[in-house]
Design an enzyme around this catalytic site. Structure first.
Site, short mmCIF file in Angstrom:
data_model
loop_
_atom_site.label_atom_id
_atom_site.label_comp_id
_atom_site.label_asym_id
_atom_site.label_seq_id
_atom_site.Cartn_x
_atom_site.Cartn_y
_atom_site.Cartn_z
N TYR A 1 -106.04 13.48 23.36
CA TYR A 1 -106.22 12.14 23.92
C TYR A 1 -106.67 11.24 22.78
CZ TYR A 1 -108.21 8.48 27.02
OH TYR A 1 -108.53 7.30 27.65
N LYS B 1 -101.83 12.06 24.67
CA LYS B 1 -101.98 10.86 25.48
C LYS B 1 -102.30 9.73 24.51
CE LYS B 1 -104.88 8.52 28.89
NZ LYS B 1 -106.05 8.56 29.77
N ILE C 1 -100.02 9.69 31.74
CA ILE C 1 -101.34 9.97 32.29
C ILE C 1 -101.86 8.62 32.76
CG2 ILE C 1 -103.66 10.83 31.82
CD1 ILE C 1 -102.47 12.78 29.87
#
Length: 302
Positions: A142, A170, A211
């Site tokens: 992330y 992400k 996401i």
């Protein structure tokens, strides 16, 4: 099955909703409402859920609450592979603990921030991801340097992928130019849309997942938007995107948790309050979110 669709062997693809966590008036977790929310998202066309992310207020949860949230999501989703818990923690050992807990619960993947207790250098970042990957469950990186102050650049992501530590990223920076550099440096690394308000741009650049934040409030419309975007169907995607963008951009603002929960409440779902230090929206901010949500409802989004 297209590359941008969810599959059991690539369970981080498709629309994975970063779930808001319903709280009662006394700020205790309403697990029954959370289970109902997860079921509704899957039934509305979303592929899975991401519990214990920032939107799920994981930083304010006790270890017991955090573990129960994951178990609740797995049971409600009907298939643990559709659950990607956030496993961020200040220490690598704790992050690995949460990855192991996710694996034991039957989850298909986990979402991991870089070290964020300090501005970690590349050596520390690579060691952190290698430690958590040792739990044996696929790790999605992330990248949110706005909040963590640690930037997973395309070059660093390529090294993490070469290390065998991550399967996807992400990407939250909002810099869509990075998509092309990531594809050049690490063509096997899956790019996932990390900010709602660059969905169309990153889908066009080859993203194979999202996401997502705002499907918490408008799951069916957001599912239709995502599928049109990754299919290159601009005739369908662009009008939806333009219509929803006044809401989608709240996903990139500091008050995104409160905004999405307020939209959930307005659309007849249970968003509820947030735990301190997050406070309820007031004044112009609340009015702006409310107006954008009510317009989306009037436009027929659901």
């Amino acid at each position: 099955m297209t590359a941008s669709s969810w599959t059991p062997d690539r369970p981080w693809r498709g629309i994975m909703v970063a779930t808001a966590l319903p709280l009662r008036a006394d700020l205790s977790v309403d697990y029954d409402a959370y289970a109902e929310h997860v079921r509704r998202l899957v039934e509305s066309g979303c592929d899975g859920v991401v519990p214990n992310g920032s939107l799920g207020e994981y930083q304010t949860l006790t270890p017991q609450e955090r573990a129960r949230v994951v178990r609740t999501a797995v049971e409600a989703a009907g298939d643990g592979a559709r659950v990607m818990p956030g496993v961020a923690a200040y220490g690598s050992a704790e992050a690995r603990h949460w990855a192991e807990q996710a694996a034991e619960a039957g989850c298909g993947s986990v979402l991991l921030l870089p070290p964020n207790a300090y501005r970690a250098d590349e050596r520390a970042v690579r060691a952190h991801y290698a430690e958590v990957a040792g739990a044996g469950i696929p790790v999605v990186a992330y990248n949110n340097p706005i909040d963590t102050k640690v930037d997973l650049t395309p070059a660093l992501l390529a090294r993490l992928h070469a290390d065998g530590s991550v399967v996807a990223v992400k990407e939250f920076t909002g810099d869509v130019r990075r998509a092309y550099e990531i594809a050049e440096l690490a063509p096997e690394l899956d790019l996932l849309i990390g900010a709602d308000d660059v969905l169309l741009e990153l889908a066009a650049a080859g993203a194979v997942g999202w996401i997502a934040g705002y499907p918490n409030a408008f799951p069916a419309t957001c599912a239709a938007l995502y599928r049109a975007a990754v299919a290159g169907d601009l005739q369908t995607a662009l009008p939806l995107y333009r219509s929803l963008h006044p809401l989608l951009r709240w996903d990139s603002k500091t008050e995104f948790v409160q905004a999405i929960k307020l939209s959930m409440d307005i659309t007849g779902q249970h968003g509820g309050p947030t735990r301190p230090p997050r406070l309820a929206l007031t004044g112009e901010t609340e009015a702006a979110v409310r107006a954008a949500t009510e317009k989306a409802v009037a436009d027929g989004h659901h």
